[in-house]
Motif scaffolding. Structure first.
Motif, mmCIF file in Angstrom:
data_model
loop_
_atom_site.group_PDB
_atom_site.id
_atom_site.type_symbol
_atom_site.label_atom_id
_atom_site.label_comp_id
_atom_site.label_asym_id
_atom_site.label_seq_id
_atom_site.Cartn_x
_atom_site.Cartn_y
_atom_site.Cartn_z
ATOM 1 N N PHE A 168 -10.191 1.330 -1.205
ATOM 2 C CA PHE A 168 -9.804 2.008 0.041
ATOM 3 C C PHE A 168 -10.989 2.036 0.982
ATOM 4 C CE2 PHE A 168 -5.571 3.943 -0.454
ATOM 5 C CZ PHE A 168 -5.323 3.643 -1.789
ATOM 6 N N SER A 169 -10.749 1.745 2.248
ATOM 7 C CA SER A 169 -11.805 1.856 3.249
ATOM 8 C C SER A 169 -11.300 2.742 4.383
ATOM 9 C CB SER A 169 -12.167 0.454 3.770
ATOM 10 O OG SER A 169 -13.181 0.564 4.746
ATOM 11 N N PHE A 170 -11.847 3.970 4.450
ATOM 12 C CA PHE A 170 -11.417 4.916 5.478
ATOM 13 C C PHE A 170 -12.286 4.764 6.729
ATOM 14 C CE2 PHE A 170 -9.939 6.791 1.483
ATOM 15 C CZ PHE A 170 -8.599 6.953 1.804
ATOM 16 N N ASP A 171 -11.939 5.496 7.775
ATOM 17 C CA ASP A 171 -12.664 5.410 9.051
ATOM 18 C C ASP A 171 -12.801 3.950 9.480
ATOM 19 O OD1 ASP A 171 -13.269 8.230 9.532
ATOM 20 O OD2 ASP A 171 -14.579 8.086 7.784
ATOM 21 N N THR A 172 -11.792 3.159 9.173
ATOM 22 C CA THR A 172 -11.839 1.721 9.451
ATOM 23 C C THR A 172 -10.650 1.354 10.342
ATOM 24 O OG1 THR A 172 -12.800 1.402 7.262
ATOM 25 C CG2 THR A 172 -11.936 -0.563 8.371
ATOM 26 N N GLU A 173 -10.926 1.081 11.594
ATOM 27 C CA GLU A 173 -9.856 0.798 12.535
ATOM 28 C C GLU A 173 -9.684 -0.709 12.689
ATOM 29 O OE1 GLU A 173 -10.103 3.043 16.080
ATOM 30 O OE2 GLU A 173 -8.255 2.177 16.911
ATOM 31 N N VAL A 174 -8.441 -1.163 12.615
ATOM 32 C CA VAL A 174 -8.158 -2.591 12.798
ATOM 33 C C VAL A 174 -8.163 -2.891 14.294
ATOM 34 C CG1 VAL A 174 -6.422 -4.397 12.508
ATOM 35 C CG2 VAL A 174 -6.838 -2.744 10.667
ATOM 36 N N THR A 175 -8.927 -3.935 14.669
ATOM 37 C CA THR A 175 -9.017 -4.276 16.097
ATOM 38 C C THR A 175 -8.387 -5.624 16.411
ATOM 39 O OG1 THR A 175 -11.222 -5.143 15.670
ATOM 40 C CG2 THR A 175 -11.098 -2.898 16.517
ATOM 41 N N GLY A 176 -8.097 -6.415 15.366
ATOM 42 C CA GLY A 176 -7.471 -7.704 15.619
ATOM 43 C C GLY A 176 -7.098 -8.399 14.323
ATOM 44 N N LEU A 177 -6.276 -9.438 14.438
ATOM 45 C CA LEU A 177 -5.837 -10.189 13.263
ATOM 46 C C LEU A 177 -5.665 -11.646 13.669
ATOM 47 C CD1 LEU A 177 -4.791 -10.139 10.300
ATOM 48 C CD2 LEU A 177 -2.516 -9.682 11.230
ATOM 49 N N GLU A 178 -6.237 -12.548 12.862
ATOM 50 C CA GLU A 178 -6.157 -13.978 13.199
ATOM 51 C C GLU A 178 -5.862 -14.805 11.963
ATOM 52 O OE1 GLU A 178 -9.161 -15.765 16.239
ATOM 53 O OE2 GLU A 178 -10.103 -14.039 15.252
ATOM 54 N N ARG A 179 -5.120 -15.865 12.169
ATOM 55 C CA ARG A 179 -4.848 -16.813 11.105
ATOM 56 C C ARG A 179 -6.040 -17.755 11.007
ATOM 57 N NH1 ARG A 179 -1.651 -16.819 6.777
ATOM 58 N NH2 ARG A 179 -0.689 -18.853 6.347
ATOM 59 N N GLN A 180 -6.537 -17.974 9.786
ATOM 60 C CA GLN A 180 -7.625 -18.930 9.616
ATOM 61 C C GLN A 180 -7.279 -19.804 8.419
ATOM 62 O OE1 GLN A 180 -11.967 -17.800 8.846
ATOM 63 N NE2 GLN A 180 -11.781 -17.694 11.065
ATOM 64 N N GLY A 181 -6.815 -21.012 8.703
ATOM 65 C CA GLY A 181 -6.326 -21.877 7.626
ATOM 66 C C GLY A 181 -5.119 -21.224 6.976
ATOM 67 N N GLU A 182 -5.208 -21.051 5.660
ATOM 68 C CA GLU A 182 -4.103 -20.448 4.915
ATOM 69 C C GLU A 182 -4.231 -18.929 4.863
ATOM 70 O OE1 GLU A 182 -1.350 -22.299 2.841
ATOM 71 O OE2 GLU A 182 -1.877 -23.109 4.821
ATOM 72 N N ASP A 183 -5.360 -18.413 5.340
ATOM 73 C CA ASP A 183 -5.653 -16.990 5.167
ATOM 74 C C ASP A 183 -5.639 -16.235 6.494
ATOM 75 O OD1 ASP A 183 -5.916 -17.350 2.462
ATOM 76 O OD2 ASP A 183 -8.082 -17.720 2.572
ATOM 77 N N TRP A 184 -5.791 -14.905 6.369
ATOM 78 C CA TRP A 184 -5.878 -14.029 7.534
ATOM 79 C C TRP A 184 -7.279 -13.454 7.656
ATOM 80 C CZ3 TRP A 184 -2.106 -14.037 10.970
ATOM 81 C CH2 TRP A 184 -0.790 -14.348 10.564
ATOM 82 N N VAL A 185 -7.765 -13.353 8.885
ATOM 83 C CA VAL A 185 -9.011 -12.626 9.129
ATOM 84 C C VAL A 185 -8.666 -11.372 9.918
ATOM 85 C CG1 VAL A 185 -11.262 -12.619 10.244
ATOM 86 C CG2 VAL A 185 -10.452 -14.683 9.067
#
Lengths: 480, 424
Positions: A168-185
């Motif tokens: 678990f990682s708290f105080d962690t806000e997601v700011t974006g999501l990108e496809r990179q090859g077969e994976d997600w960043v």
């Protein structure tokens, strides 16, 4: 960049449910949460009902997940050591012309696979629930409806997940999501993370996350509901949840006992623009008191100890959005009522899909048992005495209204996903939830948090990062 | 384990009751106190103004408490500290006090008599249903007092106070002295619930405005308070549209009433008054349960601690007499004491002419401000006592020393009337 098999966005009841079910499989899993604790959004402020499942249209995800989630709850409460009571529920109506609508609900329930339903006359219902209003003409009784503590359900599933290896990682806000090859960043406030699959359990923000990467767009409207909570002395006013059939008086509000013995009234329903606006309003609170009195008579409104509001994530399609919406991107979006009931079933459903997609093998070491913070107040005297003999801190009462001991608070702070804030302690132990609403215990709980976590008192927070409680030291040896 | 008298609470009421019981001959008195020190709420009341009646000098809260604590030590009255009573029950004529502590674990103590001296608590925000957000920075005045005076931390820099109870007034001054800016004190009622001297010394002297007939109608700020909105209220206490005023601040202190803490009293079945929220007591300060006495703020909220001590001494004496006599003295008559006019309640609610000592103090409060008032006591329609009171206010307790000699026999009711002189 840290690499995971699955990253779950959001540590609400849905994200936690998914995390626990993922833990039954082998892999590296992470839950990211922008708040400092689990259950900080929609999950924490709702009706706390485990719905029977007669409400949703047959065939919808809502109907399927509701009925399944309801059936999972007994085992879950046992395994996770969380309170759950199958108290039953009434749906009441106030006019003869509305009786066919009760029949409709009954029929829909049967189609959805709900058992234990009965249609009653007003008199029959009042015989079972004496405080039902004289105006009640008829009622649907659903015996499988129940009540739960939303926070403990969420924490229980999250701690169970954590115990079985989910990070678990708290105080962690997601700011974006990108496809990179077969994976997600995944871009976050704490840096980039890589995952083979992402689960979107971002509550009222799930449309934003979904729309970053999916063709077919979602639109979530936060629907605000206001509630009033009454003192324990009012908790026995009804023994079941009392819903009102939408009709004569508009969409009604419910009156329900809570697992902690309080009485809960609400919610209102107002669509709002802002995704964080959990302010209560004078009009909303007045509506709660007025409408709750329609179904249940003599509600002791003077016993209100607090009021709050919560947001439901209503999606335009009016059903849960569950499944793989882009390759490796799994949605759990639009989870409004009956979301709390459905969360464990949603977890199971999505973990199954993800497990298959990624070929995750079974985790033979999965341990379903998780222990919560003991509740000394609820114990028999001998057991309580024994507990205090073993750990004298259980004999030092810190919160006098809810009789919470120092030992319980220390357990909460040092738990698997320990409390870091005043609200975190409150939700784990009920310290500060009683009739004085933390007047007496908050300075003492602040002291404990400060000592145990090595913080200065000015760093102790109520909940979020800016929620400082005391601002500066006024005197003492540290003062220059 | 059995003790003759168990006193629940080691604040000013419990201490005075214990000492009076011991001095009246009770040898076996035990005080149970939930805090690590005796003295109760006085320990955080570091301002002066205590003891003018009792000691004829102006003491701080801790100094006032110290006088009683020293005496308790001289009398060698045992006290269990950091000990919380979690249940009070009765089986037959026996009373059982269940308490827990780190040191002694869970203990059930049998008591010949019990003195309830648990004090009171502050009404929280929720009880008022103030709308708005739920950020950090909202404190009851007493909590803020503890943070400032005992912990040494400032809870806020820009402060609005709702409610003009005494703790709110005292905290307006304290926060100002600590460097905070107190923007105003809003009071829902058209009068203050606090002592006149506190309004002068804590608000007027510092130029802090007191806004009567005003309340908070909204709280802003997501994580920490950023402001509140206040508005004037009409005679039904409803906000008047158009009078709203938004005040930027980081802190809201609440001083909106005190509630006697009677959860244990309820557990044992003591009958409570809906007006005071405290036990209904007879002339001996004995509750509806024989052998259970009550005094101090658990009985009714007092204005001055001096009166708490005085009342508690009576409770202690009567508890000692109860134990010595092996029960409650039967009385042929119990005269009800009725509040009338502006008087809202009386303590006690009954007086037995047979059981009463030569004098009984009847305490009460009025429900509105009265100028050129009068307090009268009648037995049925016979006037027993009449005295002018130039000013009576809801924030101040009134009392009448009722004399046994006033009664001739055959009375059915004692009426305590507070009203304007011209009302007659």
């Amino acid at each position: 960049m840290e690499q995971y098999d699955v990253i779950v966005v959001g540590a609400g009841v849905v994200g936690s449910g998914v995390a626990r079910e993922l833990a039954r499989r082998k892999g590296r899993f992470l839950v990211v949460e922008r708040a400092p604790d689990v259950c900080e959004g929609t999950s924490k402020a709702n009706s706390a009902i485990i719905h029977a499942g007669f409400d949703a249209e047959p065939g919808t995800m809502k109907a399927k997940m509701n009925v399944k989630g309801n059936r999972m709850m007994d085992q879950l409460s046992e395994e996770l050591d969380i309170p759950f009571k199958r108290v039953g529920a009434f749906v009441v109506c106030f006019a003869k012309e509305e009786l066919p609508k009760l029949q409709e609900l009954y029929d829909r329930g049967v189609k959805n696979g709900v058992t234990g339903m009965r249609l009653l006359t007003g008199e029959e219902a009042r015989a079972l629930e004496p405080n039902l209003s004289e105006e009640v003409e008829g009622a649907l009784l659903a015996e499988t409806s129940g009540i739960v503590c939303p926070f403990e359900l969420t924490l229980g599933m999250a701690e169970s997940a954590s115990k079985n290896g989910v990070e678990f990682s708290f105080d962690t806000e997601v700011t974006g999501l990108e496809r990179q090859g077969e994976d997600w960043v995944l871009h976050t406030s704490k840096g980039d993370l890589e995952a083979r699959a992402v689960v979107n359990a971002a509550g009222v923000y799930a449309d934003w996350l979904h729309n970053l990467v999916c063709e077919k767009k979602l639109h979530i409207t936060p629907r605000r509901g206001e509630y009033c909570l009454l003192d324990r002395t009012a908790g026995g006013h009804v023994s079941r949840t009392v819903f009102q059939l939408p009709g004569k008086y508009g969409k009604g509000v419910l009156v329900s006992p809570t697992v902690h013995g309080n009485l809960l009234l609400g919610p209102t329903a107002k669509d709002i623009e802002e995704k964080e606006d959990t302010a209560t309003t004078a009009a909303g609170l007045a509506e709660v008191l007025e409408k709750s009195a329609l179904g249940v008579k003599n509600i002791p409104a003077r016993q209100v100890i607090t009021s709050f509001s919560g947001l439901r994530a209503h999606e335009d399609g009016d059903d849960f959005v569950l499944g793989e919406s882009a390759p490796g991107f799994f949605d759990a979006a639009g989870i409004e009522s009956p979301g709390l009931t459905s969360a464990p079933a949603i977890g199971e459903y999505l973990a199954e899909l993800i497990g298959e997609k990624l070929g995750l093998p079974e985790n033979p070491d999965f341990d379903p048992i998780r222990k919560g913070v003991p509740k000394l107040k609820e114990m028999e005297p001998e057991q309580r005495a024994e507990m205090i003999r073993e750990n004298p801190a259980y004999g030092q009462i810190v919160c006098r209204c809810e009789e919470v001991s120092q030992g319980e608070i220390l357990d909460a702070i040092h738990g698997i996903l320990g409390a870091k804030t005043l609200d975190g302690v409150k939700r784990r132990t009920r310290a500060g939830m009683g009739r004085c609403q933390a007047g007496f215990c908050s300075p003492r709980v602040m002291d404990l948090l400060s000592k145990e976590l090595g913080l200065d008192l000015t760093q102790v927070r109520k909940s979020g990062n800016q929620a400082q409680i005391v601002l500066e030291k006024t005197r003492g040896e540290d003062q220059a | 384990m059995k003790h003759d008298i168990v006193i629940i609470g080691g604040g000013p009421a419990g201490l005075a009751a214990a000492e009076a019981a011991r001095e009246s001959g009770a040898q076996d008195v035990l005080i149970l106190e939930r805090e690590p020190e005796l003295g109760g709420i006085l320990n955080q009341c570091i301002h002066s103004g205590f003891g003018l009646h009792t000691f004829k000098e102006e003491l701080t809260g801790p100094e006032y408490a110290a006088r009683f604590i020293e005496k308790a030590e001289q009398l060698e009255i045992p006290h269990w500290l950091s000990t919380t009573v979690v249940d009070l029950s009765r089986q037959g004529d026996s009373l059982f006090v269940t308490c827990v502590s780190r040191e002694r674990g869970l203990q059930v103590v049998e008591a010949g008599a019990v003195v309830l001296a648990m004090g009171c608590r502050e009404r929280p925000r929720g009880a008022l249903n103030i709308p708005g957000t739920r950020p950090a920075g909202i404190f009851s005045a007493g909590t803020a007092q503890r943070l400032v005076n005992l912990e040494g931390y400032l809870p806020g820099r820009e402060v609005v106070i709702l409610g003009s109870g005494d703790i709110g007034l005292i905290m307006a001054r304290r926060m100002t002295l600590e460097g905070a800016k107190v923007k105003c004190v809003a009071e829902l009622m058209p009068y203050s619930g606090g002592l006149k001297r506190n309004i002068v010394q804590c608000l007027d002297d510092y130029g802090i405005p007191l806004k009567l007939s005003h309340t908070v109608i909204d709280i802003q700020g997501k994580e920490r308070v950023t402001g509140v909105t206040i508005a004037q209220v009409d005679e039904h206490m409803k906000p008047i549209p158009g009078t709203e005023e938004q005040i930027p601040c980081d802190t809201l202190l609440l001083s909106v009433g005190l509630i006697p803490e009677n959860e244990l009293s309820k557990a044992v079945g003591v009958e409570l008054s809906p007006v005071t929220n405290g036990p209904k007591v007879n002339e001996s300060l004995e509750t509806s349960i024989p052998g259970v006495f009550a005094c101090g703020n658990v009985l009714h909220v007092h204005d001055l601690v001096d009166y708490v001590s005085e009342e508690a001494e009576q409770a202690g004496r009567h508890a000692a007499a109860f134990v010595a006599a092996g029960g409650r003295e039967q009385a042929a008559e119990e005269l009800p004491v009725k509040p009338e006019g502006a008087a809202r309640y009386t303590v006690p609610v009954t007086i037995s002419p047979q059981r009463m000592e030569d004098q009984v103090v009847i305490r009460f409060r009025v429900g509105r401000n009265i100028r050129k008032g009068v307090v009268k006591v009648y037995a049925d329609d016979k006037l027993l006592y009449s005295r002018k009171r130039p000013v009576m206010a809801p924030g101040e307790m009134e009392q009448v020393v009722f004399q046994k000699a006033w009664l001739a026999g055959g009375e059915t009711v004692i009426r305590v009337v507070a009203e304007e002189e011209e009302a007659q």
